[in-house]
Design a protein around this motif. Structure first.
Motif, PDB file in Angstrom:
ATOM      1  N   MET A 116       0.814  -1.218   0.000  1.00  0.00           N
ATOM      2  CA  MET A 116       0.000   0.000   0.000  1.00  0.00           C
ATOM      3  C   MET A 116       0.843   1.261   0.000  1.00  0.00           C
ATOM      4  SD  MET A 116      -3.308  -0.957   2.389  1.00  0.00           S
ATOM      5  CE  MET A 116      -2.403  -1.397   3.863  1.00  0.00           C
ATOM      6  N   LEU A 117       2.048   1.191   0.565  1.00  0.00           N
ATOM      7  CA  LEU A 117       2.931   2.353   0.607  1.00  0.00           C
ATOM      8  C   LEU A 117       3.568   2.653  -0.749  1.00  0.00           C
ATOM      9  CD1 LEU A 117       4.615   1.965   4.101  1.00  0.00           C
ATOM     10  CD2 LEU A 117       2.986   3.728   3.373  1.00  0.00           C
ATOM     11  N   GLY A 118       3.206   1.872  -1.760  1.00  0.00           N
ATOM     12  CA  GLY A 118       3.618   2.216  -3.116  1.00  0.00           C
ATOM     13  C   GLY A 118       3.090   3.596  -3.497  1.00  0.00           C
ATOM     14  N   GLY A 119       2.059   4.025  -2.790  1.00  0.00           N
ATOM     15  CA  GLY A 119       1.553   5.383  -2.946  1.00  0.00           C
ATOM     16  C   GLY A 119       0.401   5.563  -3.910  1.00  0.00           C
ATOM     17  N   GLU A 120       0.135   4.566  -4.735  1.00  0.00           N
ATOM     18  CA  GLU A 120      -0.945   4.687  -5.713  1.00  0.00           C
ATOM     19  C   GLU A 120      -2.241   4.127  -5.126  1.00  0.00           C
ATOM     20  OE1 GLU A 120      -0.614   6.235  -8.584  1.00  0.00           O
ATOM     21  OE2 GLU A 120       1.530   6.526  -8.248  1.00  0.00           O
ATOM     22  N   LEU A 121      -3.349   4.680  -5.558  1.00  0.00           N
ATOM     23  CA  LEU A 121      -4.649   4.160  -5.149  1.00  0.00           C
ATOM     24  C   LEU A 121      -4.751   2.677  -5.488  1.00  0.00           C
ATOM     25  CD1 LEU A 121      -7.579   4.336  -4.183  1.00  0.00           C
ATOM     26  CD2 LEU A 121      -8.168   5.324  -6.408  1.00  0.00           C
ATOM     27  N   THR A 122      -4.213   2.290  -6.632  1.00  0.00           N
ATOM     28  CA  THR A 122      -4.282   0.893  -7.055  1.00  0.00           C
ATOM     29  C   THR A 122      -3.521  -0.035  -6.110  1.00  0.00           C
ATOM     30  OG1 THR A 122      -2.464   1.294  -8.593  1.00  0.00           O
ATOM     31  CG2 THR A 122      -4.716   1.374  -9.488  1.00  0.00           C
ATOM     32  N   ASP A 123      -2.525   0.479  -5.393  1.00  0.00           N
ATOM     33  CA  ASP A 123      -1.793  -0.336  -4.422  1.00  0.00           C
ATOM     34  C   ASP A 123      -2.705  -0.706  -3.251  1.00  0.00           C
ATOM     35  OD1 ASP A 123       0.618  -0.167  -5.899  1.00  0.00           O
ATOM     36  OD2 ASP A 123       1.086   1.758  -4.964  1.00  0.00           O
ATOM     37  N   ILE A 124      -3.499   0.260  -2.792  1.00  0.00           N
ATOM     38  CA  ILE A 124      -4.458   0.000  -1.716  1.00  0.00           C
ATOM     39  C   ILE A 124      -5.542  -0.944  -2.228  1.00  0.00           C
ATOM     40  CG2 ILE A 124      -6.133   1.029  -0.129  1.00  0.00           C
ATOM     41  CD1 ILE A 124      -4.420   3.646  -0.377  1.00  0.00           C
ATOM     42  N   MET A 125      -6.003  -0.711  -3.445  1.00  0.00           N
ATOM     43  CA  MET A 125      -7.038  -1.552  -4.039  1.00  0.00           C
ATOM     44  C   MET A 125      -6.562  -2.993  -4.188  1.00  0.00           C
ATOM     45  SD  MET A 125      -8.453   1.142  -6.866  1.00  0.00           S
ATOM     46  CE  MET A 125      -9.631   0.011  -7.601  1.00  0.00           C
ATOM     47  N   ARG A 126      -5.292  -3.180  -4.486  1.00  0.00           N
ATOM     48  CA  ARG A 126      -4.732  -4.533  -4.644  1.00  0.00           C
ATOM     49  C   ARG A 126      -4.881  -5.325  -3.346  1.00  0.00           C
ATOM     50  NH1 ARG A 126       1.641  -5.884  -5.566  1.00  0.00           N
ATOM     51  NH2 ARG A 126       1.425  -8.146  -5.521  1.00  0.00           N
ATOM     52  N   VAL A 127      -4.573  -4.681  -2.227  1.00  0.00           N
ATOM     53  CA  VAL A 127      -4.701  -5.346  -0.925  1.00  0.00           C
ATOM     54  C   VAL A 127      -6.176  -5.606  -0.623  1.00  0.00           C
ATOM     55  CG1 VAL A 127      -4.322  -5.085   1.561  1.00  0.00           C
ATOM     56  CG2 VAL A 127      -2.527  -4.423  -0.059  1.00  0.00           C
ATOM     57  N   ARG A 128      -7.021  -4.633  -0.896  1.00  0.00           N
ATOM     58  CA  ARG A 128      -8.447  -4.815  -0.636  1.00  0.00           C
ATOM     59  C   ARG A 128      -9.016  -5.966  -1.466  1.00  0.00           C
ATOM     60  NH1 ARG A 128     -13.525  -0.601  -1.123  1.00  0.00           N
ATOM     61  NH2 ARG A 128     -15.043  -2.080  -0.307  1.00  0.00           N
ATOM     62  N   ARG A 129      -8.671  -6.024  -2.745  1.00  0.00           N
ATOM     63  CA  ARG A 129      -9.174  -7.102  -3.602  1.00  0.00           C
ATOM     64  C   ARG A 129      -8.710  -8.465  -3.100  1.00  0.00           C
ATOM     65  NH1 ARG A 129      -7.745  -3.587  -7.880  1.00  0.00           N
ATOM     66  NH2 ARG A 129      -5.897  -4.819  -8.183  1.00  0.00           N
ATOM     67  N   TYR A 130      -7.460  -8.556  -2.667  1.00  0.00           N
ATOM     68  CA  TYR A 130      -6.941  -9.818  -2.135  1.00  0.00           C
ATOM     69  C   TYR A 130      -7.751 -10.258  -0.915  1.00  0.00           C
ATOM     70  CZ  TYR A 130      -4.080 -12.955   0.628  1.00  0.00           C
ATOM     71  OH  TYR A 130      -3.653 -14.009   1.403  1.00  0.00           O
ATOM     72  N   LEU A 131      -7.960  -9.333   0.020  1.00  0.00           N
ATOM     73  CA  LEU A 131      -8.706  -9.669   1.235  1.00  0.00           C
ATOM     74  C   LEU A 131     -10.151 -10.045   0.928  1.00  0.00           C
ATOM     75  CD1 LEU A 131      -7.252  -6.920   3.575  1.00  0.00           C
ATOM     76  CD2 LEU A 131      -6.944  -9.406   3.822  1.00  0.00           C
ATOM     77  N   ASP A 132     -10.776  -9.300   0.029  1.00  0.00           N
ATOM     78  CA  ASP A 132     -12.157  -9.619  -0.333  1.00  0.00           C
ATOM     79  C   ASP A 132     -12.241 -10.998  -0.975  1.00  0.00           C
ATOM     80  OD1 ASP A 132     -13.171  -7.252   0.656  1.00  0.00           O
ATOM     81  OD2 ASP A 132     -13.237  -6.244  -1.292  1.00  0.00           O
ATOM     82  N   ALA A 133     -11.277 -11.326  -1.822  1.00  0.00           N
ATOM     83  CA  ALA A 133     -11.258 -12.643  -2.467  1.00  0.00           C
ATOM     84  C   ALA A 133     -11.021 -13.744  -1.429  1.00  0.00           C
ATOM     85  CB  ALA A 133     -10.184 -12.691  -3.550  1.00  0.00           C
ATOM     86  N   GLU A 134     -10.135 -13.509  -0.485  1.00  0.00           N
ATOM     87  CA  GLU A 134      -9.827 -14.507   0.550  1.00  0.00           C
ATOM     88  C   GLU A 134     -11.027 -14.806   1.423  1.00  0.00           C
ATOM     89  OE1 GLU A 134      -7.022 -16.507   1.558  1.00  0.00           O
ATOM     90  OE2 GLU A 134      -6.757 -16.099  -0.567  1.00  0.00           O
ATOM     91  N   ARG A 135     -11.827 -13.819   1.700  1.00  0.00           N
ATOM     92  CA  ARG A 135     -12.988 -14.054   2.555  1.00  0.00           C
ATOM     93  C   ARG A 135     -14.230 -14.405   1.763  1.00  0.00           C
ATOM     94  NH1 ARG A 135     -16.595  -9.912   3.128  1.00  0.00           N
ATOM     95  NH2 ARG A 135     -15.958  -7.943   2.215  1.00  0.00           N
ATOM     96  N   GLY A 136     -14.085 -14.524   0.428  1.00  0.00           N
ATOM     97  CA  GLY A 136     -15.198 -14.945  -0.404  1.00  0.00           C
ATOM     98  C   GLY A 136     -16.124 -13.822  -0.789  1.00  0.00           C
ATOM     99  N   GLY A 137     -15.628 -12.580  -0.702  1.00  0.00           N
ATOM    100  CA  GLY A 137     -16.461 -11.425  -1.022  1.00  0.00           C
ATOM    101  C   GLY A 137     -16.635 -11.184  -2.502  1.00  0.00           C
TER     102      GLY A 137
END
Length: 138
Positions: A116-137
């Motif tokens: 997320m500290l990459g600084g881009e919005l897409t960096d934060i989104m990458r982590v969010r998408r991973y977590l959502d996928a892991e929990r079946g969202g």
């Protein structure tokens, strides 16, 4: 083989609509608290908020949020999404807050915070998408 036929176009569902200023201000206050729980430095917090100045972030911590850009509202929304996914995934809140600092094989041994500290919005989104996928969202 079935015959192809044209399907009538339908309008997209309206969804939640744009984030209001009041919603953005509420998310800003929540994110200040979240960053405290994540034990972030002010520099890290400012990077996650799109390169915000430390002076502006200090005003946020004092309760003065001010006007929020569309990009900043999107960052706040995604950070709250990361927080929500972690709280759903981990029963113990401390584990959820600590997770962002832990090395993760998915990110090549880097932590979610490093990504997320990459600084881009897409960096934060990458982590969010991973977590959502892991929990079946998704």
């Amino acid at each position: 083989m079935p015959e192809l036929r044209q399907v009538e176009a339908t309008r997209a569902s309206p969804g939640a609509g744009p984030i209001t200023d009041a919603e953005g201000a509420a998310m800003a206050r929540a994110v200040v608290n979240l960053f405290r729980l994540w034990q972030l430095t002010e520099e890290q917090a400012c990077t996650l908020l799109g390169g915000m100045s430390q002076r502006t972030y200090a005003r946020w911590k004092g309760g003065e949020v001010g006007r929020l850009s569309r990009d900043l509202k999107a960052r706040l929304s995604n950070l709250m999404g990361v927080h929500k996914a972690l709280r759903i995934t981990f029963r113990d809140p401390r584990r959820a807050y600590d997770w962002v600092h832990q090395p993760n094989a998915v990110y090549g041994g880097r932590s979610a915070l490093d990504v997320m500290l990459g600084g881009e919005l897409t960096d934060i989104m990458r982590v969010r998408r991973y977590l959502d996928a892991e929990r079946g969202g998704w």
